[in-house]
Scaffold this motif. Structure first.
Motif, PDB file in Angstrom:
ATOM      1  N   ASN A  20       0.835  -1.203   0.000  1.00 31.46           N
ATOM      2  CA  ASN A  20       0.000   0.000   0.000  1.00 31.46           C
ATOM      3  C   ASN A  20       0.875   1.261   0.000  1.00 31.46           C
ATOM      4  OD1 ASN A  20      -1.816   2.148   0.820  1.00 31.46           O
ATOM      5  ND2 ASN A  20      -3.242   0.531   1.403  1.00 31.46           N
ATOM      6  N   PRO A  21       0.639   2.163  -0.963  1.00 30.03           N
ATOM      7  CA  PRO A  21       1.441   3.395  -1.042  1.00 30.03           C
ATOM      8  C   PRO A  21       1.233   4.332   0.157  1.00 30.03           C
ATOM      9  CG  PRO A  21      -0.360   3.458  -2.647  1.00 30.03           C
ATOM     10  CD  PRO A  21      -0.349   2.074  -2.070  1.00 30.03           C
ATOM     11  N   ASN A  22       0.198   4.072   0.967  1.00 28.79           N
ATOM     12  CA  ASN A  22      -0.065   4.939   2.126  1.00 28.79           C
ATOM     13  C   ASN A  22       0.636   4.467   3.398  1.00 28.79           C
ATOM     14  OD1 ASN A  22      -2.055   6.663   0.727  1.00 28.79           O
ATOM     15  ND2 ASN A  22      -3.232   4.766   0.625  1.00 28.79           N
ATOM     16  N   ALA A  23       1.537   3.499   3.251  1.00 31.78           N
ATOM     17  CA  ALA A  23       2.194   2.913   4.429  1.00 31.78           C
ATOM     18  C   ALA A  23       2.892   3.966   5.286  1.00 31.78           C
ATOM     19  CB  ALA A  23       3.189   1.841   3.990  1.00 31.78           C
ATOM     20  N   GLU A  24       3.672   4.827   4.641  1.00 25.71           N
ATOM     21  CA  GLU A  24       4.469   5.787   5.407  1.00 25.71           C
ATOM     22  C   GLU A  24       3.577   6.812   6.108  1.00 25.71           C
ATOM     23  OE1 GLU A  24       7.247   6.658   7.449  1.00 25.71           O
ATOM     24  OE2 GLU A  24       7.774   5.058   6.055  1.00 25.71           O
ATOM     25  N   LEU A  25       2.531   7.239   5.409  1.00 27.32           N
ATOM     26  CA  LEU A  25       1.573   8.184   5.995  1.00 27.32           C
ATOM     27  C   LEU A  25       0.964   7.599   7.272  1.00 27.32           C
ATOM     28  CD1 LEU A  25      -0.390  10.705   5.752  1.00 27.32           C
ATOM     29  CD2 LEU A  25      -1.907   9.187   4.463  1.00 27.32           C
ATOM     30  N   LEU A  26       0.530   6.339   7.212  1.00 27.43           N
ATOM     31  CA  LEU A  26      -0.109   5.715   8.375  1.00 27.43           C
ATOM     32  C   LEU A  26       0.914   5.330   9.450  1.00 27.43           C
ATOM     33  CD1 LEU A  26      -3.125   5.140   9.041  1.00 27.43           C
ATOM     34  CD2 LEU A  26      -2.743   5.822   6.703  1.00 27.43           C
ATOM     35  N   GLN A  27       2.146   5.086   9.023  1.00 31.95           N
ATOM     36  CA  GLN A  27       3.188   4.799  10.023  1.00 31.95           C
ATOM     37  C   GLN A  27       3.456   6.051  10.867  1.00 31.95           C
ATOM     38  OE1 GLN A  27       4.343   1.821  10.817  1.00 31.95           O
ATOM     39  NE2 GLN A  27       5.615   2.683  12.434  1.00 31.95           N
ATOM     40  N   GLU A  28       3.418   7.205  10.196  1.00 29.91           N
ATOM     41  CA  GLU A  28       3.580   8.479  10.913  1.00 29.91           C
ATOM     42  C   GLU A  28       2.461   8.694  11.924  1.00 29.91           C
ATOM     43  OE1 GLU A  28       4.176  12.232   8.677  1.00 29.91           O
ATOM     44  OE2 GLU A  28       5.643  11.066   7.520  1.00 29.91           O
ATOM     45  N   ILE A  29       1.227   8.411  11.486  1.00 27.32           N
ATOM     46  CA  ILE A  29       0.069   8.532  12.394  1.00 27.32           C
ATOM     47  C   ILE A  29       0.236   7.556  13.564  1.00 27.32           C
ATOM     48  CG2 ILE A  29      -2.428   8.046  12.574  1.00 27.32           C
ATOM     49  CD1 ILE A  29      -2.705   9.218   9.719  1.00 27.32           C
ATOM     50  N   THR A  30       0.655   6.324  13.251  1.00 25.67           N
ATOM     51  CA  THR A  30       0.846   5.307  14.285  1.00 25.67           C
ATOM     52  C   THR A  30       1.848   5.783  15.336  1.00 25.67           C
ATOM     53  OG1 THR A  30       0.365   3.533  12.705  1.00 25.67           O
ATOM     54  CG2 THR A  30       1.554   2.901  14.696  1.00 25.67           C
ATOM     55  N   GLU A  31       2.962   6.342  14.871  1.00 30.34           N
ATOM     56  CA  GLU A  31       4.030   6.731  15.801  1.00 30.34           C
ATOM     57  C   GLU A  31       3.705   8.016  16.553  1.00 30.34           C
ATOM     58  OE1 GLU A  31       7.884   6.654  13.923  1.00 30.34           O
ATOM     59  OE2 GLU A  31       7.503   4.671  13.067  1.00 30.34           O
ATOM     60  N   ASN A  32       3.218   9.026  15.826  1.00 36.30           N
ATOM     61  CA  ASN A  32       3.045  10.346  16.448  1.00 36.30           C
ATOM     62  C   ASN A  32       1.687  10.530  17.114  1.00 36.30           C
ATOM     63  OD1 ASN A  32       5.623  10.924  15.463  1.00 36.30           O
ATOM     64  ND2 ASN A  32       4.817  11.632  13.510  1.00 36.30           N
ATOM     65  N   GLN A  33       0.624  10.098  16.426  1.00 34.88           N
ATOM     66  CA  GLN A  33      -0.713  10.315  16.993  1.00 34.88           C
ATOM     67  C   GLN A  33      -1.112   9.225  17.986  1.00 34.88           C
ATOM     68  OE1 GLN A  33      -3.831  11.165  14.108  1.00 34.88           O
ATOM     69  NE2 GLN A  33      -2.434  12.377  12.862  1.00 34.88           N
ATOM     70  N   TRP A  34      -0.620   7.991  17.766  1.00 35.03           N
ATOM     71  CA  TRP A  34      -1.063   6.879  18.604  1.00 35.03           C
ATOM     72  C   TRP A  34      -0.036   6.507  19.674  1.00 35.03           C
ATOM     73  CZ3 TRP A  34      -3.101   3.609  13.867  1.00 35.03           C
ATOM     74  CH2 TRP A  34      -4.268   4.230  13.371  1.00 35.03           C
ATOM     75  N   ILE A  35       1.142   6.010  19.254  1.00 31.36           N
ATOM     76  CA  ILE A  35       2.136   5.539  20.238  1.00 31.36           C
ATOM     77  C   ILE A  35       2.596   6.677  21.151  1.00 31.36           C
ATOM     78  CG2 ILE A  35       4.447   4.525  20.538  1.00 31.36           C
ATOM     79  CD1 ILE A  35       3.964   2.918  17.942  1.00 31.36           C
ATOM     80  N   ASP A  36       2.868   7.860  20.566  1.00 34.68           N
ATOM     81  CA  ASP A  36       3.314   9.006  21.370  1.00 34.68           C
ATOM     82  C   ASP A  36       2.183   9.981  21.683  1.00 34.68           C
ATOM     83  OD1 ASP A  36       5.883   8.091  21.543  1.00 34.68           O
ATOM     84  OD2 ASP A  36       6.687   9.366  19.943  1.00 34.68           O
ATOM     85  N   GLY A  37       0.955   9.638  21.312  1.00 34.69           N
ATOM     86  CA  GLY A  37      -0.175  10.551  21.517  1.00 34.69           C
ATOM     87  C   GLY A  37      -1.276   9.893  22.339  1.00 34.69           C
ATOM     88  N   GLU A  38      -2.321   9.438  21.635  1.00 37.58           N
ATOM     89  CA  GLU A  38      -3.495   8.838  22.294  1.00 37.58           C
ATOM     90  C   GLU A  38      -3.154   7.751  23.312  1.00 37.58           C
ATOM     91  OE1 GLU A  38      -7.248   7.497  19.969  1.00 37.58           O
ATOM     92  OE2 GLU A  38      -6.039   8.624  18.531  1.00 37.58           O
ATOM     93  N   TYR A  39      -2.162   6.900  22.972  1.00 33.94           N
ATOM     94  CA  TYR A  39      -1.862   5.745  23.837  1.00 33.94           C
ATOM     95  C   TYR A  39      -0.531   5.905  24.566  1.00 33.94           C
ATOM     96  CZ  TYR A  39      -5.452   4.339  20.612  1.00 33.94           C
ATOM     97  OH  TYR A  39      -6.594   4.325  19.845  1.00 33.94           O
ATOM     98  N   LEU A  40      -0.074   7.155  24.648  1.00 35.78           N
ATOM     99  CA  LEU A  40       1.210   7.428  25.309  1.00 35.78           C
ATOM    100  C   LEU A  40       1.211   6.943  26.752  1.00 35.78           C
ATOM    101  CD1 LEU A  40       4.023   8.866  25.423  1.00 35.78           C
ATOM    102  CD2 LEU A  40       2.804  10.927  26.098  1.00 35.78           C
ATOM    103  N   TRP A  41       0.081   7.129  27.442  1.00 33.59           N
ATOM    104  CA  TRP A  41       0.005   6.807  28.876  1.00 33.59           C
ATOM    105  C   TRP A  41       0.355   5.347  29.162  1.00 33.59           C
ATOM    106  CZ3 TRP A  41      -3.474   3.084  30.417  1.00 33.59           C
ATOM    107  CH2 TRP A  41      -4.428   2.711  29.447  1.00 33.59           C
ATOM    108  N   LEU A  42       0.153   4.466  28.165  1.00 34.65           N
ATOM    109  CA  LEU A  42       0.451   3.040  28.357  1.00 34.65           C
ATOM    110  C   LEU A  42       1.928   2.821  28.692  1.00 34.65           C
ATOM    111  CD1 LEU A  42      -1.497   1.164  25.536  1.00 34.65           C
ATOM    112  CD2 LEU A  42      -1.481   0.509  27.940  1.00 34.65           C
ATOM    113  N   TYR A  43       2.780   3.517  27.945  1.00 34.92           N
ATOM    114  CA  TYR A  43       4.223   3.304  28.108  1.00 34.92           C
ATOM    115  C   TYR A  43       4.961   4.631  28.276  1.00 34.92           C
ATOM    116  CZ  TYR A  43       3.019  -1.361  26.529  1.00 34.92           C
ATOM    117  OH  TYR A  43       2.453  -2.601  26.433  1.00 34.92           O
ATOM    118  N   GLU A  44       4.310   5.572  28.962  1.00 34.58           N
ATOM    119  CA  GLU A  44       4.867   6.920  29.100  1.00 34.58           C
ATOM    120  C   GLU A  44       6.247   6.901  29.753  1.00 34.58           C
ATOM    121  OE1 GLU A  44       3.187  11.358  29.990  1.00 34.58           O
ATOM    122  OE2 GLU A  44       1.989   9.618  30.557  1.00 34.58           O
ATOM    123  N   GLN A  45       6.392   6.008  30.747  1.00 37.15           N
ATOM    124  CA  GLN A  45       7.660   5.953  31.497  1.00 37.15           C
ATOM    125  C   GLN A  45       8.721   5.110  30.786  1.00 37.15           C
ATOM    126  OE1 GLN A  45       7.684   8.042  33.935  1.00 37.15           O
ATOM    127  NE2 GLN A  45       5.483   8.349  33.576  1.00 37.15           N
TER     128      GLN A  45
END
Length: 334
Positions: A20-45
């Protein structure tokens, strides 16, 4: 024995591998909006663990499985991919008795019966967002089928944890059946409808040939996976439900011989998949859509080989350490 060489040279799929040509776009969302954003509290420390999740490149895995989904349709698929990772890692060190509760609450959220907040589970909100995104593209009936497949995954996960707790091995046959569920491929196969926009009627989903093809796809990914993660499973005491280790235990043979037996089982199922795909029954007006769906299913197999042999998660034992996961789980329960 070089397992990577065995996987690259001996596991062969005659299917196209697209991305899928949108892989990089969604990887950015995964890393910035989800892992370091919405779900940051899971592994904040734990920034190191977050880094490892980013390195797993979940959107790039999904991109091999759903090569033609538009960005908005691709989004819930990528969210699910991250959820499977988080969920696996959160609970693979858990006791089997906890899984029923986690499963019930997860299912209730996906059915829209309770909100993510009210679910009382770590990933409740994530599943609520997933439901909201899916309902834009598929009817309630499709979500209900998808939810049943998530339930199957939890059943498999619980069975794994029982074997792990009791330190006993299932038979090879039992292990294949439980891994068919716990590999968590069934839910993804349902989401082909999100990608193609074609909703197939229930009688097609329930057709024995279609069900068999899905089961075979789950087996094939598992056979591949077991060789890949055998070192990781030995390190984390998860050998009781790795098919290769179960074969080794049942037949009292070397690890190398067990890997070759795993390959033989894989090739048998691959042969059956190809022959069923080539001689599908007549589905009338749905024929083209069914042929297309099976075609997409086949690309999951070649796509998984393509991406997973390049991922640290499966090729190094470092990801994430069992100790880290246990600590995380204990914090969640307090």
């Amino acid at each position: 024995m070089n397992t990577l060489e065995l996987l690259n040279n001996q596991f062969k799929y005659p299917f196209p591998a697209l991305k899928n040509p949108n892989a990089e776009l969604l990887q950015e969302i995964t890393e910035n909006q989800w892992i370091d954003g919405e779900y940051l509290w899971l592994y904040e420390q734990n920034p190191d663990l977050r880094k490892k999740y980013k390195k797993t490149k979940t959107a790039h895995i999904a991109a091999q499985w759903f090569p033609t989904a538009s960005p908005d349709r691709f989004r819930p698929i990528c969210r699910l991919m991250l959820w499977t990772l988080y969920n696996d890692d959160l609970y693979e060190e858990s006791g089997p008795e906890n899984i029923d509760h986690i499963s019930q609450q997860s299912i209730a959220v996906l059915k829209g019966e309770i909100s993510g907040e009210d679910s009382g589970i770590s990933l409740g909100k994530m599943l609520a967002s997933l439901r909201e995104e899916l309902i834009q593209f598929v009817p309630e009936e499709s979500i209900s089928r998808f939810t049943k497949m998530i339930e199957r995954y939890f059943t498999g996960l619980k069975t794994e944890l029982i074997y792990k707790k009791e330190k006993t091995f299932p038979t090879v046959e039992e292990c294949i059946a439980l891994r068919e569920n716990s590999i968590c491929l069934y839910p993804f196969l349902q989401l082909t409808e999100v990608e193609t926009g074609i909703i197939l009627p229930p009688e097609i989903h329930e057709h024995p040939v279609i069900r068999r093809l899905q089961a075979l796809a789950c087996h094939l990914v598992t056979y591949f996976n077991e060789i890949q993660s055998v070192a990781k499973d030995e390190a984390t005491d998860s050998i009781y439900y790795n098919i290769v280790k179960v074969i080794q235990h049942e037949h009292q043979i070397s690890l190398e011989e067990a890997c070759l037996e795993d390959l033989r089982l894989h090739n048998e199922d691959l042969k059956e998949f190809i022959s069923l795909q080539a001689s599908l029954p007549d589905f009338g007006i749905w024929q083209d859509a069914v042929v297309n769906w099976i075609h997409y299913m086949s690309m999951v197999l070649s796509g998984w080989k393509n991406i997973s042999t390049k991922l640290d998660r499966y090729n190094k034992t470092e990801f994430p350490s069992a100790l880290e996961l246990k600590e995380r789980l204990n914090q969640n329960q307090h």
